[in-house]
Scaffold this active site. Structure first.
Site, PDB file in Angstrom:
ATOM      1  N   ARG A 101      29.547  42.526  43.735  1.00 37.84           N
ATOM      2  CA  ARG A 101      29.990  41.820  44.633  1.00 37.84           C
ATOM      3  C   ARG A 101      29.563  42.371  46.008  1.00 37.84           C
ATOM      4  O   ARG A 101      29.796  43.592  46.147  1.00 37.84           O
ATOM      5  CB  ARG A 101      31.413  41.827  44.340  1.00 37.84           C
ATOM      6  CG  ARG A 101      32.154  40.985  43.361  1.00 37.84           C
ATOM      7  CD  ARG A 101      33.377  41.307  42.716  1.00 37.84           C
ATOM      8  NE  ARG A 101      33.275  42.465  41.527  1.00 37.84           N
ATOM      9  CZ  ARG A 101      33.455  42.296  40.462  1.00 37.84           C
ATOM     10  NH1 ARG A 101      34.236  41.313  39.981  1.00 37.84           N
ATOM     11  NH2 ARG A 101      33.305  43.613  39.619  1.00 37.84           N
ATOM     12  N   SER A 170      30.175  52.022  40.140  1.00 40.61           N
ATOM     13  CA  SER A 170      30.539  52.405  38.798  1.00 40.61           C
ATOM     14  C   SER A 170      29.848  53.134  37.808  1.00 40.61           C
ATOM     15  O   SER A 170      29.765  52.677  36.709  1.00 40.61           O
ATOM     16  CB  SER A 170      31.149  51.004  38.092  1.00 40.61           C
ATOM     17  OG  SER A 170      31.757  50.241  39.347  1.00 40.61           O
ATOM     18  N   ASP A 223      34.646  53.527  41.259  1.00 40.32           N
ATOM     19  CA  ASP A 223      35.647  52.536  41.134  1.00 40.32           C
ATOM     20  C   ASP A 223      37.017  52.923  40.511  1.00 40.32           C
ATOM     21  O   ASP A 223      37.914  52.540  40.793  1.00 40.32           O
ATOM     22  CB  ASP A 223      34.984  51.500  40.184  1.00 40.32           C
ATOM     23  CG  ASP A 223      34.746  51.724  39.043  1.00 40.32           C
ATOM     24  OD1 ASP A 223      34.397  53.004  38.583  1.00 40.32           O
ATOM     25  OD2 ASP A 223      34.811  51.053  37.977  1.00 40.32           O
TER      26      ASP A 223
HETATM   27  P1  ADP Z   1      32.399  45.254  36.105  1.00 42.33           P
HETATM   28  O1  ADP Z   1      32.981  46.083  34.780  1.00 42.33           O
HETATM   29  O2  ADP Z   1      31.296  44.877  35.809  1.00 42.33           O
HETATM   30  O3  ADP Z   1      32.954  45.928  37.332  1.00 42.33           O
HETATM   31  P2  ADP Z   1      34.743  43.470  35.611  1.00 42.33           P
HETATM   32  O4  ADP Z   1      35.705  44.448  35.858  1.00 42.33           O
HETATM   33  O5  ADP Z   1      34.804  42.126  36.322  1.00 42.33           O
HETATM   34  O6  ADP Z   1      33.173  43.949  35.778  1.00 42.33           O
HETATM   35  O7  ADP Z   1      34.776  43.117  33.997  1.00 42.33           O
HETATM   36  C1  ADP Z   1      33.707  42.094  33.456  1.00 42.33           C
HETATM   37  C2  ADP Z   1      33.649  42.413  32.315  1.00 42.33           C
HETATM   38  O8  ADP Z   1      35.067  41.721  31.634  1.00 42.33           O
HETATM   39  C3  ADP Z   1      32.592  41.220  31.490  1.00 42.33           C
HETATM   40  O9  ADP Z   1      31.417  42.147  31.251  1.00 42.33           O
HETATM   41  C4  ADP Z   1      33.288  40.839  30.155  1.00 42.33           C
HETATM   42  O10 ADP Z   1      32.879  41.824  29.139  1.00 42.33           O
HETATM   43  C5  ADP Z   1      34.796  41.125  30.313  1.00 42.33           C
HETATM   44  N1  ADP Z   1      35.430  39.711  30.504  1.00 42.33           N
HETATM   45  C6  ADP Z   1      35.246  38.767  31.498  1.00 42.33           C
HETATM   46  N2  ADP Z   1      35.923  37.832  31.299  1.00 42.33           N
HETATM   47  C7  ADP Z   1      36.502  37.844  30.170  1.00 42.33           C
HETATM   48  C8  ADP Z   1      37.089  37.083  29.176  1.00 42.33           C
HETATM   49  N3  ADP Z   1      37.525  35.824  29.488  1.00 42.33           N
HETATM   50  N4  ADP Z   1      37.292  37.239  28.260  1.00 42.33           N
HETATM   51  C9  ADP Z   1      37.119  38.663  27.457  1.00 42.33           C
HETATM   52  N5  ADP Z   1      36.292  39.507  28.298  1.00 42.33           N
HETATM   53  C10 ADP Z   1      35.973  39.282  29.479  1.00 42.33           C
HETATM   54 MG    MG Z   2      34.354  46.892  38.413  1.00 40.37          MG
END
Ligand code: ADP
Ligand code: MG
Length: 484
Positions: A101, A170, A223
């Protein structure tokens, strides 16, 4: 028929191997606490890196900054103080697992103190996750450059002033100052060998120069530490933060005298933030299956991040796919042939698994349509769909219950797992897409923690802490600005 009996046997076996009875969870929690001790005792003393956050000052600075976005009533009051008559944009970059992001926060002067926030999410092309450091950072820098180009016309940077950026990263880093840190290793599907051991801020800065973007990285933040610090300023009872997203990690506040490997000055507060990197936890008590073992062996980081691989969003769907694949191969679960798409690794994403798991329709039509859309499997019977939901449930519940055990491990380490007279409540800040969107996972985690804690659960609070990592980094950049 024989097919059904065989399929049912595979599901029963899975259920058995994934079992997390309360006694096992307690063993996992105890093992977590033991590893925490070992990781704090000496560098390399445990699978848990237990990285000491840059300094207590760093935590305090972060607290002041991140508070800004957490105070809902006067979100920019402090910011205005910080900025005096200055106006400017501050940028942040959040490199998580699958996406990154970019965001900018507009900090107004006195009469214009409510800042705007704008953000964009860009997905990282898979080949860049396993390429070279230059290729990844060039891609990021290009995306940032495009984003910068969309700045409002009426809000130019003053002449001669550089844009400033906070970088949320992260992955495990060994931080050496507020704006530098070397990458210890990649996780979550990234494997870029030439970046390991490099200063990620240096890598990003070089890429910014290559694409001709005049911007300075003024802060680097992990993070999980960002979520901890943000949560803690908002509520002083926050003692730990847990991320359940693409990967998983935890950070918590430790008493400085309980960190034998720390030889520096003791911070005034007597406390330090520790980034556990708990995704790398492993223990003989973890319930592992043949599916986990095969997935680990075929992964970019075999033998590593075992806890992460049975808990987090990147992997849950893949484990389910592997089970379904075996059911197709050995029990002709989807007919005489194995659907070709079912054989493709990571075809089943956790959000799709979650959608199937949450299907409440009487004919499980969401399950039916996902199978058709993702795997080109049509005409599934209700019985087939039910079995698939059961597989999703077994895999999700194991992950959820083990995360609860991990949290119990932290509480045990801090002596906060039992009810004590006059003790404050303990708040755990939770963030990440898995926790946020996978309701059944989240409910299972919360109820398991209650079950584990018994009467002590009255004093433990789970709090969803929304996107501390992104905005926090922008504000951190502002607080370390050379202009303010
Ligand atoms: P990151 O870990 O990359 O910083 P996020 O905290 O936004 O990003 O987490 C993204 C992850 O959350 C995705 O890879 C997915 O595994 C999980 N996720 C996102 N939406 C859903 C959903 N509707 N149901 C289950 N898991 C989800
Ligand atoms: Mg994150």
């Amino acid at each position: 028929s024989g097919r059904w009996a065989k399929a049912a046997a595979i599901v029963r076996e899975l259920e058995d191997k994934c079992g997390t009875p309360i006694g096992k969870l307690r063993q996992v929690a105890d093992a977590m606490a033991v590893e925490m001790h070992a990781g704090l005792a000496s560098e390399g003393g445990s699978k848990l890196k237990m990285i000491i956050s840059y300094s207590s000052l760093y935590l305090n600075t972060l607290c002041v900054c991140v508070w800004l976005c957490y105070d809902a009533e006067h979100p920019y009051f402090f910011l205005a103080c910080l900025c005096r008559d200055e106006k400017g944009w501050f940028y942040a970059l959040d490199l998580g697992g699958t996406n990154f992001r970019v965001l900018r926060v507009q900090l107004g002067g006195k009469e214009n103190r409510v800042g705007k926030q704008e953000f964009e999410e860009v997905s990282i092309p898979p080949h860049l996750m396993v390429g070279t450091s230059d290729a990844l950072f060039d891609f990021i820098a290009e995306a940032l450059k495009k984003f910068v180009a969309t700045e409002d016309e009426d809000f130019h940077m003053p002449p001669g002033r550089e844009r400033e950026l906070g970088f949320t990263f992260s992955f495990p880093i060994k931080q050496s100052s507020i704006a530098s840190g070397t990458l210890m290793k990649w996780t979550k599907g990234f494997y870029i060998e030439d970046a390991v051991g490099q200063d990620v801020v240096g890598e990003l800065t070089k890429a910014l120069e290559r694409v001709g973007l005049d911007m300075r990285v003024t802060a680097l933040v992990n993070d999980t530490i960002g979520t901890l610090a943000g949560g803690r300023y908002h509520d002083p009872d926050v003692i730990a933060a847990v991320i359940l997203g693409t990967g998983t990690n935890a950070a918590y506040v430790e008493r400085a005298h309980a960190i034998p490997k720390w030889h520096g000055l003791l911070p005034k507060s007597g406390e330090m933030a520790i980034n556990m990197e708990w995704g790398n936890f492993r223990s003989s008590h973890l319930p592992l299956t043949e599916y986990d073992q095969a997935m680990d062996a075929e992964s970019l980081n075999p033998g590593e991040q075992i806890f992460e691989k049975i808990i987090s969003g990147m992997y849950l769907g893949e484990i389910v796919r592997r089970v379904l694949c075996r059911m197709a191969e050995e029990a002709s679960f989807f007919g005489d042939t194995v659907p070709p798409k079912l054989k493709i690794p990571f075809m089943l994403k956790t959000p799709v698994m979650s959608a199937m798991h949450h299907d409440t329709s009487s004919d499980l039509r969401v399950v039916g349509s996902k199978l058709r859309d993702v795997f080109e499997i049509s005409n599934t019977s209700l019985k087939t769909r039910k079995a698939i939901v059961e597989v999703c449930n077994i895999v999700a519940v194991r992950g959820a219950r083990l995360s609860a055990a991990g949290i119990l491990g932290i509480l045990k380490k801090l002596g906060r797992d039992t009810l004590k007279e006059g003790e404050n409540q303990s708040v755990i800040a939770l963030d990440g897409g898995l926790f946020e969107h996978y309701t059944l996972f989240r409910n299972s985690m919360e109820s398991t923690l209650k079950e584990l804690l018994g009467e002590a659960s009255e004093t433990i609070v789970i709090q969803h802490s929304n996107d501390g990592s992104g905005i926090g980094a922008a504000l951190l950049a502002a607080s370390h600005s050379q202009y303010l």
